[in-house]
Design a protein around this motif. Sequence first.
Motif, short mmCIF file in Angstrom:
data_model
loop_
_atom_site.label_atom_id
_atom_site.label_comp_id
_atom_site.label_asym_id
_atom_site.label_seq_id
_atom_site.Cartn_x
_atom_site.Cartn_y
_atom_site.Cartn_z
N LYS A 197 -0.35 17.10 -48.98
CA LYS A 197 -1.51 16.23 -48.85
C LYS A 197 -2.47 16.48 -50.00
CE LYS A 197 -2.03 15.42 -43.91
NZ LYS A 197 -1.94 13.98 -43.94
N VAL A 198 -2.95 15.40 -50.58
CA VAL A 198 -4.04 15.48 -51.54
C VAL A 198 -5.30 15.16 -50.74
CG1 VAL A 198 -5.06 14.51 -53.62
CG2 VAL A 198 -2.58 14.79 -53.46
N TRP A 199 -6.16 16.13 -50.66
CA TRP A 199 -7.38 15.97 -49.87
C TRP A 199 -8.53 16.65 -50.57
CZ3 TRP A 199 -10.57 19.79 -47.89
CH2 TRP A 199 -11.61 19.32 -47.06
N PRO A 200 -9.68 16.04 -50.53
CA PRO A 200 -10.02 14.67 -50.15
C PRO A 200 -9.83 13.73 -51.33
CG PRO A 200 -12.05 15.83 -50.62
CD PRO A 200 -10.92 16.82 -50.82
N LEU A 201 -9.84 12.46 -51.04
CA LEU A 201 -9.75 11.43 -52.08
C LEU A 201 -11.13 10.81 -52.29
CD1 LEU A 201 -6.51 9.53 -51.00
CD2 LEU A 201 -6.74 11.28 -52.79
N CYS A 202 -11.40 10.43 -53.51
CA CYS A 202 -12.63 9.70 -53.81
C CYS A 202 -12.49 8.31 -53.18
CB CYS A 202 -12.83 9.57 -55.32
SG CYS A 202 -14.20 8.47 -55.77
N PRO A 203 -13.44 7.90 -52.36
CA PRO A 203 -13.33 6.59 -51.73
C PRO A 203 -13.35 5.43 -52.72
CG PRO A 203 -15.32 7.76 -50.96
CD PRO A 203 -14.62 8.65 -51.94
N ARG A 204 -13.97 5.62 -53.88
CA ARG A 204 -14.03 4.54 -54.89
C ARG A 204 -12.79 4.48 -55.76
NH1 ARG A 204 -19.47 5.25 -58.05
NH2 ARG A 204 -20.05 6.88 -56.62
N HIS A 205 -12.27 5.65 -56.16
CA HIS A 205 -11.19 5.69 -57.14
C HIS A 205 -9.85 6.10 -56.56
CE1 HIS A 205 -14.94 6.13 -59.51
NE2 HIS A 205 -14.34 5.21 -60.23
N HIS A 206 -9.83 6.55 -55.32
CA HIS A 206 -8.60 6.97 -54.62
C HIS A 206 -7.84 8.04 -55.39
CE1 HIS A 206 -9.50 3.77 -51.87
NE2 HIS A 206 -9.57 2.93 -52.88
N LEU A 207 -8.61 8.95 -55.97
CA LEU A 207 -8.05 10.10 -56.68
C LEU A 207 -8.47 11.37 -55.95
CD1 LEU A 207 -9.07 9.08 -60.32
CD2 LEU A 207 -6.77 8.98 -59.33
N GLY A 208 -7.66 12.42 -56.09
CA GLY A 208 -8.03 13.71 -55.54
C GLY A 208 -9.30 14.22 -56.20
N THR A 209 -10.09 14.94 -55.43
CA THR A 209 -11.37 15.44 -55.94
C THR A 209 -11.41 16.96 -55.84
OG1 THR A 209 -12.35 15.10 -53.76
CG2 THR A 209 -12.65 13.34 -55.36
N PRO A 210 -11.48 17.63 -56.98
CA PRO A 210 -11.59 19.09 -56.93
C PRO A 210 -13.02 19.50 -56.55
CG PRO A 210 -11.60 18.32 -59.20
CD PRO A 210 -11.36 17.11 -58.33
N PRO A 211 -13.16 20.68 -55.95
CA PRO A 211 -14.50 21.17 -55.61
C PRO A 211 -15.17 21.77 -56.84
CG PRO A 211 -12.86 22.74 -54.89
CD PRO A 211 -12.11 21.58 -55.47
N ARG A 212 -16.49 21.65 -56.87
CA ARG A 212 -17.26 22.30 -57.93
C ARG A 212 -18.72 22.35 -57.53
NH1 ARG A 212 -17.39 18.31 -63.15
NH2 ARG A 212 -19.59 18.67 -63.44
N VAL A 213 -19.48 23.11 -58.29
CA VAL A 213 -20.92 23.16 -58.09
C VAL A 213 -21.54 22.17 -59.06
CG1 VAL A 213 -22.99 24.60 -58.23
CG2 VAL A 213 -20.87 25.57 -57.34
N ALA A 214 -22.36 21.27 -58.51
CA ALA A 214 -23.08 20.29 -59.33
C ALA A 214 -24.51 20.22 -58.81
CB ALA A 214 -22.41 18.92 -59.25
N ALA A 215 -25.45 20.37 -59.69
CA ALA A 215 -26.87 20.34 -59.34
C ALA A 215 -27.19 21.34 -58.22
CB ALA A 215 -27.30 18.93 -58.94
#
Length: 183
Positions: A148-166
């Motif tokens: 499973k690729v989780w989670p997917l970006c709802p707009r681009h349907h691509l896998g989303t890696p975790p990161r720290v942003a802001a």
Amino acid sequence: MAQRHHKNTAPVNGCDPDERYDKAFRDWLHEVYDVLDFPDPEAPPAWVRKLFESSGRVPPDRFAGIAFERRRTDITEAFTRVAATVHTQTGVDLSAGNPDLALEHPSDEFPIGLVSFAGSPIWSADPPEMYVDIAEAVQSYLADRYRKVWPLCPRHHLGTPPRVAAGRSVWWCNGGAHESEPI
């Protein structure tokens, strides 16, 4: 017990009490780091400063136990939250017959102990980095075990890696260069 001095306190022997206090804290951090390789003296978790303020120069062996319990508690709470999201979004129940968080108490090999999920160590001691480490471990587990690729970006349907942003832990969509959702 260590007491935090106030700015209005007059210098003692030509030295500002706040400077002496900060030096004592930095010296203790380096002492603990030299023994345990934790915490980073340049960027300690906020709870480490609070511990010093309430308890003073905690010996490294005692600090190791405190750090392990603190990390275990925080990581378990964060894992529970991420696992609940996994269950809601994918139907996979990470508590049903799957590996749990593995705990190794402080030892010579792991001076502050080790918390891991499915073989992936969680080294971070403070959110939001802790959530990123947990999210990466869970993502790897879902990919390896369930393909499973989780989670997917709802707009681009691509896998989303975790990161720290802001300053927050988020799922990041590389395809759209944006935050997909908070972790």
